[in-house]
Design a protein around this motif. Structure first.
Motif, PDB file in Angstrom:
ATOM      1  N   UNK A   1     -20.435  29.721 -33.514  1.00 32.91           N
ATOM      2  CA  UNK A   1     -20.720  30.630 -32.399  1.00 32.91           C
ATOM      3  C   UNK A   1     -19.762  30.361 -31.234  1.00 32.91           C
ATOM      4  N   UNK A   2     -19.538  29.105 -30.920  1.00 29.96           N
ATOM      5  CA  UNK A   2     -18.662  28.748 -29.809  1.00 29.96           C
ATOM      6  C   UNK A   2     -17.231  29.260 -30.053  1.00 29.96           C
ATOM      7  N   UNK A   3     -16.732  29.073 -31.257  1.00 29.66           N
ATOM      8  CA  UNK A   3     -15.375  29.544 -31.585  1.00 29.66           C
ATOM      9  C   UNK A   3     -15.282  31.065 -31.509  1.00 29.66           C
ATOM     10  N   UNK A   4     -16.303  31.743 -32.012  1.00 34.71           N
ATOM     11  CA  UNK A   4     -16.295  33.214 -31.965  1.00 34.71           C
ATOM     12  C   UNK A   4     -16.313  33.707 -30.523  1.00 34.71           C
TER      13      UNK A   4
ATOM     14  N   UNK B   1     -12.862  31.531 -28.459  1.00 35.00           N
ATOM     15  CA  UNK B   1     -11.510  31.754 -28.992  1.00 35.00           C
ATOM     16  C   UNK B   1     -11.278  33.181 -29.483  1.00 35.00           C
ATOM     17  N   UNK B   2     -12.315  33.809 -30.023  1.00 37.43           N
ATOM     18  CA  UNK B   2     -12.144  35.180 -30.525  1.00 37.43           C
ATOM     19  C   UNK B   2     -12.653  36.221 -29.528  1.00 37.43           C
ATOM     20  N   UNK B   3     -13.272  35.733 -28.431  1.00 35.43           N
ATOM     21  CA  UNK B   3     -13.779  36.594 -27.360  1.00 35.43           C
ATOM     22  C   UNK B   3     -14.731  37.687 -27.864  1.00 35.43           C
ATOM     23  N   UNK B   4     -15.570  37.309 -28.834  1.00 38.13           N
ATOM     24  CA  UNK B   4     -16.530  38.257 -29.388  1.00 38.13           C
ATOM     25  C   UNK B   4     -17.772  38.310 -28.501  1.00 38.13           C
ATOM     26  N   UNK B   5     -18.433  39.457 -28.473  1.00 39.88           N
ATOM     27  CA  UNK B   5     -19.686  39.577 -27.730  1.00 39.88           C
ATOM     28  C   UNK B   5     -20.792  38.915 -28.558  1.00 39.88           C
ATOM     29  N   UNK B   6     -21.923  38.613 -27.904  1.00 36.92           N
ATOM     30  CA  UNK B   6     -23.033  38.013 -28.644  1.00 36.92           C
ATOM     31  C   UNK B   6     -23.594  38.983 -29.683  1.00 36.92           C
ATOM     32  N   UNK B   7     -23.507  40.266 -29.394  1.00 38.03           N
ATOM     33  CA  UNK B   7     -23.944  41.276 -30.358  1.00 38.03           C
ATOM     34  C   UNK B   7     -23.073  41.191 -31.623  1.00 38.03           C
ATOM     35  N   UNK B   8     -21.741  41.108 -31.414  1.00 32.47           N
ATOM     36  CA  UNK B   8     -20.817  40.997 -32.558  1.00 32.47           C
ATOM     37  C   UNK B   8     -21.047  39.702 -33.330  1.00 32.47           C
ATOM     38  N   UNK B   9     -21.267  38.610 -32.587  1.00 29.25           N
ATOM     39  CA  UNK B   9     -21.523  37.314 -33.229  1.00 29.25           C
ATOM     40  C   UNK B   9     -22.794  37.393 -34.067  1.00 29.25           C
TER      41      UNK B   9
ATOM     42  N   UNK C   1     -22.790  36.817 -38.067  1.00 23.90           N
ATOM     43  CA  UNK C   1     -23.463  35.632 -38.612  1.00 23.90           C
ATOM     44  C   UNK C   1     -24.841  35.967 -39.190  1.00 23.90           C
ATOM     45  N   UNK C   2     -25.217  37.250 -39.082  1.00 20.42           N
ATOM     46  CA  UNK C   2     -26.486  37.736 -39.621  1.00 20.42           C
ATOM     47  C   UNK C   2     -27.703  37.013 -39.039  1.00 20.42           C
ATOM     48  N   UNK C   3     -27.673  36.852 -37.686  1.00 23.30           N
ATOM     49  CA  UNK C   3     -28.821  36.282 -36.974  1.00 23.30           C
ATOM     50  C   UNK C   3     -29.126  37.208 -35.793  1.00 23.30           C
ATOM     51  N   UNK C   4     -30.235  36.946 -35.096  1.00 20.69           N
ATOM     52  CA  UNK C   4     -30.575  37.762 -33.922  1.00 20.69           C
ATOM     53  C   UNK C   4     -29.667  37.362 -32.751  1.00 20.69           C
TER      54      UNK C   4
ATOM     55  N   UNK D   1     -30.690  36.562 -29.829  1.00 18.28           N
ATOM     56  CA  UNK D   1     -31.301  35.378 -29.208  1.00 18.28           C
ATOM     57  C   UNK D   1     -30.900  34.090 -29.909  1.00 18.28           C
ATOM     58  N   UNK D   2     -30.827  34.134 -31.235  1.00 19.98           N
ATOM     59  CA  UNK D   2     -30.406  32.951 -31.994  1.00 19.98           C
ATOM     60  C   UNK D   2     -28.956  32.616 -31.659  1.00 19.98           C
ATOM     61  N   UNK D   3     -28.090  33.636 -31.596  1.00 22.18           N
ATOM     62  CA  UNK D   3     -26.680  33.415 -31.253  1.00 22.18           C
ATOM     63  C   UNK D   3     -26.560  32.811 -29.852  1.00 22.18           C
ATOM     64  N   UNK D   4     -27.350  33.366 -28.896  1.00 20.10           N
ATOM     65  CA  UNK D   4     -27.345  32.833 -27.527  1.00 20.10           C
ATOM     66  C   UNK D   4     -27.826  31.383 -27.501  1.00 20.10           C
ATOM     67  N   UNK D   5     -28.871  31.112 -28.252  1.00 16.67           N
ATOM     68  CA  UNK D   5     -29.421  29.752 -28.324  1.00 16.67           C
ATOM     69  C   UNK D   5     -28.409  28.769 -28.888  1.00 16.67           C
ATOM     70  N   UNK D   6     -27.722  29.185 -29.953  1.00 16.70           N
ATOM     71  CA  UNK D   6     -26.708  28.306 -30.556  1.00 16.70           C
ATOM     72  C   UNK D   6     -25.575  28.011 -29.572  1.00 16.70           C
ATOM     73  N   UNK D   7     -25.203  29.034 -28.799  1.00 16.76           N
ATOM     74  CA  UNK D   7     -24.144  28.844 -27.810  1.00 16.76           C
ATOM     75  C   UNK D   7     -24.604  27.868 -26.732  1.00 16.76           C
ATOM     76  N   UNK D   8     -25.850  28.035 -26.303  1.00 15.08           N
ATOM     77  CA  UNK D   8     -26.411  27.154 -25.271  1.00 15.08           C
ATOM     78  C   UNK D   8     -26.421  25.701 -25.761  1.00 15.08           C
ATOM     79  N   UNK D   9     -26.899  25.496 -26.980  1.00 22.91           N
ATOM     80  CA  UNK D   9     -26.930  24.135 -27.530  1.00 22.91           C
ATOM     81  C   UNK D   9     -25.526  23.591 -27.762  1.00 22.91           C
TER      82      UNK D   9
END
Length: 195
Positions: free
Chosen positions: A145-148, A151-159, A163-166, A168-176
């Motif tokens: 998630x961090x690299x996407x 480095x790839x400047x992807x939105x959380x929606x795109x991530x 990655x086939x997650x919600x 909120x999950x993408x945001x949580x992974x970024x936070x952690x």
């Protein structure tokens, strides 16, 4: 007459008159200065390539529309376009670099920029390498998630979609990922400065 000896203003006029090769001569003549200027601000080869291409797309559009009126000042005009596109890039990514806070654009700021930036470039390059190495210590899902995002400047929606997650999950992974990255930086006693 050899093209290297033809003035910028003449080449601009020739391009406007439909002689495509004239633009190629102009690009080749000024590529190094413009590219170096952009790189000195964004410090990333891929972004530099994008901004450089966007600069000349804007140059071409302006010339084709007949809106160019900077007679004899082609390079400063192109540098101003590049400068504005760099600012647009940082605005879009909400990270503003330290530009001088004057409204006028001075070509000497650009020309003198290269001399003392080699050391800064080397230091930043080392910091980037250190950060990339530290990122590799993160758990796989956080690292992805961090690299996407960074480095790839992807939105959380795109991530989330990729990655086939919600979202909120993408945001949580970024936070952690950021929390863990801070812990790793503290463990390694690394000081990251922006001076």
């Amino acid at each position: 007459m050899r093209m290297e000896n033809v003035q910028d203003a003449v080449l601009v006029r020739q391009y406007i008159e439909g002689k495509e090769y004239a633009l190629e001569v102009l690009i080749n003549r000024h590529k190094q200065k413009i590219y170096s200027f952009i790189f000195s601000k964004v410090m990333d080869k891929d972004i530099t390539e994008d901004v450089f291409q966007d600069t000349f797309i804007k140059v071409i559009r302006t010339l084709k529309k007949g809106k160019y009126n900077e007679e004899g000042k082609f390079l400063p005009w192109v540098m101003r376009i590049a400068h504005n596109l760099v600012i647009d890039h940082f605005r879009k990514n909400k990270r503003m670099p330290k530009f001088q806070s004057r409204n006028d654009f001075d070509i000497f700021d650009v020309i003198s920029n290269g001399a003392d930036s080699t050391e800064t470039e080397m230091i930043l390059s080392q910091v980037h390498a250190d950060v990339k190495r530290l990122v590799e210590e993160l758990p796989e899902d956080q690292k992805q998630v961090l690299k996407m995002r960074i480095y790839k400047e992807m939105s959380f929606k795109e991530i989330a979609e990729q990655t086939e997650v919600s979202i909120n999950t993408a945001l949580g992974r970024m936070r952690y990922a950021l929390i863990n990255l801070r812990k790793i930086i503290e463990q390694h006693n690394i000081i990251l400065t922006d001076n």
